[in-house]
Design an enzyme around this catalytic site. Structure first.
Site, PDB file in Angstrom:
ATOM      1  CB  THR A  22      -0.921  -0.006   1.247  1.00  0.00           C
ATOM      2  OG1 THR A  22      -1.757  -1.146   1.172  1.00  0.00           O
ATOM      3  CG2 THR A  22      -1.767   1.234   1.330  1.00  0.00           C
ATOM      4  CB  THR A 103       1.019  -4.114   6.394  1.00  0.00           C
ATOM      5  OG1 THR A 103      -0.275  -4.086   5.779  1.00  0.00           O
ATOM      6  CG2 THR A 103       1.605  -2.726   6.436  1.00  0.00           C
TER       7      THR A 103
HETATM    8  N1  ASP Z   1      -2.479  -5.599   0.749  1.00  0.00           N
HETATM    9  C1  ASP Z   1      -1.382  -4.706   1.088  1.00  0.00           C
HETATM   10  C2  ASP Z   1      -0.103  -5.516   1.058  1.00  0.00           C
HETATM   11  O1  ASP Z   1       0.155  -6.236   1.970  1.00  0.00           O
HETATM   12  C3  ASP Z   1      -1.638  -4.105   2.410  1.00  0.00           C
HETATM   13  C4  ASP Z   1      -0.587  -3.140   2.901  1.00  0.00           C
HETATM   14  O2  ASP Z   1       0.450  -2.934   2.334  1.00  0.00           O
HETATM   15  O3  ASP Z   1      -0.832  -2.526   3.957  1.00  0.00           O
HETATM   16  O4  ASP Z   1       0.626  -5.429   0.106  1.00  0.00           O
END
Ligand code: ASP
Length: 355
Positions: A22, A103
């Site tokens: 993200t 994340t």
């Molecule tokens: N879906 C995203 C990922 O893990 C969520 C994030 O980066 O917070 O790439």
């Protein structure tokens, strides 16, 4: 490689490795109603436009973007191996490494890297964000800038944190102790069984007694082989022999992380003990971790776990599931015999479990 910030008298050099997530996305503004509002990766070479503060840091910052920018739900062991290789290739050239990562599976990548990197004497800090870097209320800017500061920090002439860590929302955590616990609020990560390594407020306060000490004389190396013939078997009241037997009969299966109740307890049904015993006799390694986030597995405390100890299930003590599955994959990749794998699983390799 893109040089984001080169200072004339640098206090150090950091390689940022961008993988996706993200943090590096933008909202689709296209006219297509099916896509509008979806998050898409943006050209990260423009990051300096979004975070001009990078230009004010007193250390050199360079950026490498992995070949495929991905949502971290698409991370596979090949990505862990690629990250380890990028770090190895640039190990002598840079003082520290910051990995920008989604994340969702960051705790798995941090755990896997901790086991793949041997005698790590430099910081490897993973960070990301809950909101994209271009959004006004984003947490990406603070996470990125503080991760860079921590990566550059030195203590008595040595890197302050020579470990694989996750920095997120003011806390620096040991990577193989961290879990993603929150998908909406900014405090996405926590480490229930190990204290944070640093807290960033007005100053960055390090929790020195809990930070690994590395013998800098030992040569850094990587081992990227993993065996993915593993699974996680989560118990629940009412789980049937059909489910357990189907999982343990997966062709080629070599390792199982068994997620048990409380302090490592399982139902006392004879069929379950028999199924686990047969699997272990056939060479499958089984490690017991708790479904509880805090506390630890203590096999033998209750009748419901004594059986496991007797049949050779390895106690995972206070390891996270993320650490257990990645440690199992890395150890199985080393072609050790089953007894050696079970012995190493039960010991701390990189501070992932307490004795
Ligand atoms: N879906 C995203 C990922 O893990 C969520 C994030 O980066 O917070 O790439």
């Amino acid at each position: 490689m893109l040089h984001l910030n080169i200072t004339s008298n640098p206090a150090g050099s950091i390689l940022v490795i961008y993988t996706g997530g993200t943090l590096g996305m933008v909202y689709d503004r296209s006219a297509d109603p099916a896509k509008t509002g979806q998050l898409l990766p943006f050209d990260f070479s423009q990051v300096i436009e979004k975070v001009p503060e990078i230009g004010r840091l007193d250390f050199d910052v360079s950026l490498i973007t992995l070949e495929h920018i991905i949502d971290s739900s698409d991370v596979k062991p090949a990505v862990w191996a690629r990250l380890a290789q990028v770090i190895e290739v640039h190990y002598d050239q840079f003082d520290s490494f910051v990995i920008l990562h989604g994340t969702d599976t960051m705790a798995y990548t941090a755990s896997a890297l901790s086991f793949m990197l041997t005698n790590l004497g430099k910081p490897v800090i993973l960070t990301g964000a809950q909101l994209p870097i271009g959004v006004a209320r984003t947490d990406a800017r603070e996470n990125l800038l503080t991760a860079l500061e921590i990566a550059a920090d030195r203590q008595d002439g040595r890197p302050a944190v020579p470990e694989v860590c996750i920095y997120f929302n003011s806390l620096l955590l040991r990577g193989n102790r961290a879990k993603k616990r929150e998908s909406v609020h900014f405090n996405a990560f926590h480490s229930e069984n190990y204290p944070h390594l640093a807290m960033a407020g007005v100053r960055i306060e390090y929790n020195r007694p809990f930070i690994a000490r590395q013998d800098m004389a030992l040569p850094f190396s990587i081992s990227t082989a993993v065996d993915d013939n593993v699974t996680i078997l989560k118990l629940f009241p009412g789980i049937t022999p059909a489910v357990v037997n189907a999982v343990l009969a997966i062709p080629g299966l070599r390792g199982v992380v068994l997620e048990t109740f409380g302090a490592g307890n399982v139902p006392t049904d004879t069929w379950l003990a028999d199924a686990l015993r047969t699997a272990i006799a056939s060479g499958i390694v089984i490690i017991n971790v708790s479904q509880c986030e805090g506390g630890r597995v203590t096999q033998g405390q209750y009748q419901t776990s004594t059986r496991l100890q007797q049949i050779g299930v390895v106690s995972g003590a206070d390891m996270t599931t993320e650490a257990a599955i990645t440690k199992l994959m890395v150890l199985l990749g080393q072609e050790l015999d089953t007894t050696a794998i079970a012995r190493q699983l039960a010991q701390s390799m990189r501070g992932e479990m307490s004795s």
